[in-house]
Write an enzyme that holds these catalytic residues in place. Structure first.
Site, mmCIF file in Angstrom:
data_model
loop_
_atom_site.group_PDB
_atom_site.id
_atom_site.type_symbol
_atom_site.label_atom_id
_atom_site.label_comp_id
_atom_site.label_asym_id
_atom_site.label_seq_id
_atom_site.Cartn_x
_atom_site.Cartn_y
_atom_site.Cartn_z
ATOM 1 N N LYS A 196 0.813 -1.218 0.000
ATOM 2 C CA LYS A 196 0.000 0.000 0.000
ATOM 3 C C LYS A 196 0.844 1.265 0.000
ATOM 4 C CE LYS A 196 -1.185 -0.347 4.892
ATOM 5 N NZ LYS A 196 -0.053 -1.265 5.176
ATOM 6 N N ARG A 255 -5.635 2.561 11.665
ATOM 7 C CA ARG A 255 -5.275 1.162 11.865
ATOM 8 C C ARG A 255 -6.166 0.506 12.913
ATOM 9 N NH1 ARG A 255 0.299 1.454 10.034
ATOM 10 N NH2 ARG A 255 1.220 -0.583 9.817
ATOM 11 N N ARG A 299 11.984 -6.964 1.736
ATOM 12 C CA ARG A 299 11.749 -5.526 1.650
ATOM 13 C C ARG A 299 12.963 -4.730 2.128
ATOM 14 N NH1 ARG A 299 6.220 -2.501 3.263
ATOM 15 N NH2 ARG A 299 6.825 -2.593 5.435
ATOM 16 N N ARG A 315 14.235 -2.705 7.643
ATOM 17 C CA ARG A 315 13.730 -2.073 8.862
ATOM 18 C C ARG A 315 13.637 -3.101 9.982
ATOM 19 N NH1 ARG A 315 8.489 0.731 6.448
ATOM 20 N NH2 ARG A 315 7.627 -0.538 8.112
ATOM 21 N N ARG A 317 3.074 -8.461 13.617
ATOM 22 C CA ARG A 317 2.351 -7.378 12.934
ATOM 23 C C ARG A 317 1.128 -7.931 12.200
ATOM 24 N NH1 ARG A 317 6.440 -4.140 9.374
ATOM 25 N NH2 ARG A 317 4.753 -2.640 9.193
HETATM 26 P P1 AMP Z 1 4.055 1.171 8.667
HETATM 27 O O1 AMP Z 1 5.228 1.876 8.140
HETATM 28 O O2 AMP Z 1 2.749 1.789 8.257
HETATM 29 O O3 AMP Z 1 4.070 -0.310 8.384
HETATM 30 O O4 AMP Z 1 4.104 1.325 10.270
HETATM 31 C C1 AMP Z 1 5.172 0.831 11.047
HETATM 32 C C2 AMP Z 1 4.758 0.782 12.512
HETATM 33 O O5 AMP Z 1 4.418 2.095 12.976
HETATM 34 C C3 AMP Z 1 3.538 -0.070 12.823
HETATM 35 O O6 AMP Z 1 3.841 -1.448 12.966
HETATM 36 C C4 AMP Z 1 3.070 0.549 14.136
HETATM 37 O O7 AMP Z 1 3.885 0.141 15.225
HETATM 38 C C5 AMP Z 1 3.327 2.022 13.905
HETATM 39 N N1 AMP Z 1 2.162 2.696 13.284
HETATM 40 C C6 AMP Z 1 2.085 3.261 12.053
HETATM 41 N N2 AMP Z 1 0.869 3.784 11.821
HETATM 42 C C7 AMP Z 1 0.136 3.528 12.952
HETATM 43 C C8 AMP Z 1 -1.211 3.782 13.337
HETATM 44 N N3 AMP Z 1 -2.087 4.410 12.512
HETATM 45 N N4 AMP Z 1 -1.603 3.383 14.576
HETATM 46 C C9 AMP Z 1 -0.759 2.778 15.429
HETATM 47 N N5 AMP Z 1 0.520 2.465 15.111
HETATM 48 C C10 AMP Z 1 0.972 2.841 13.896
#
Ligand code: AMP
Length: 213
Positions: A13, A88, A127, A160, A171
């Site tokens: 996404k 989320r 990734r 990461r 996750r």
């Molecule tokens: P992402 O880059 O979107 O995969 O986010 C990486 C991490 O950031 C996630 O696994 C969460 O720990 C945190 N995170 C990102 N967006 C949110 C959100 N909307 N609510 C809570 N945690 C978030």
């Protein structure tokens, strides 16, 4: 145009959100990128977020919502945005909905990039991310032009911490428990569109563009 991207971690996404942002001239807002930028800068927000992110858990709603509402109130968001990684949880979606309603506004479309779990772990182990500009690659599916180097800004690409296998499994669990219910939430608002995220990224993008018009 106000868009929400839905999908499991690693469904692609972020890549799609980037392309949508470029084509439609709207900002790509990733809460994950905002957290990572704060971690890099060593802010208090970054320190708090990191303790959750490293375990594959969600950062608490209160903190995340505050950050997001502040970001979408900025001038560059007045003609819309594409949200990637937010909401989320159902409470996050409800707060966003209420905030938009204050101006008689709403989310126009929620695009669910659908990829089965068995593809996800495999994808995420390949990734690689640029911590400087936020671009993501895949060593097989979306390789950078030069191995290990970001096409956009020339910085080094890394895996990461939260893309490591154990964290990915957690996750995914968190995704099913807390985020997947948003599919039903946006479906009940008649704005849900689902695309097949297992296709090559340019086909997924073409599909999204035909939906958005
Ligand atoms: P992402 O880059 O979107 O995969 O986010 C990486 C991490 O950031 C996630 O696994 C969460 O720990 C945190 N995170 C990102 N967006 C949110 C959100 N909307 N609510 C809570 N945690 C978030």
């Amino acid at each position: 145009m106000k868009l929400v991207m839905l999908g499991a971690p690693g469904a692609g996404k972020g890549t799609q959100a980037n392309m949508i942002a470029e084509k439609y001239g709207i900002p790509h807002i990733s809460t994950g990128d905002i957290f990572r930028a704060n971690i890099k800068e060593g802010t208090d927000l970054g320190k708090e977020a990191k303790s959750y992110m490293d375990k594959g858990e969600l950062v608490p709603d209160e903190l995340t919502v505050r950050l997001l509402l502040d970001r979408v109130s900025k001038d560059d968001c007045k003609d819309g945005y594409v949200l990637d990684g937010f909401p989320r949880t159902i409470p996050q979606a409800e707060v966003l909905e209420k905030e938009l309603e204050k101006n008689g506004d709403r989310i126009d479309k929620a695009v669910n990039v659908d990829v089965p779990d068995e593809n996800i772990v495999n994808r995420m182990s390949g990734r690689r991310a640029c911590l400087k500009c936020g671009a993501t690659y895949h060593i097989v599916h979306i390789p950078p032009r030069k191995e290990g180097i970001c096409d956009n800004c020339g910085s080094e690409l890394v895996q990461r911490d939260d893309d490591k296998e154990e964290t990915v499994k957690n996750r995914l669990k968190v995704y099913h428990e807390q985020t997947a219910p948003l599919i039903e939430f946006y479906s009940s608002r008649n704005v849900l569109e689902t695309v097949d995220g297992t296709k090559p990224s340019e086909d997924v993008f073409a599909n999204i563009c035909s939906i958005l018009g």
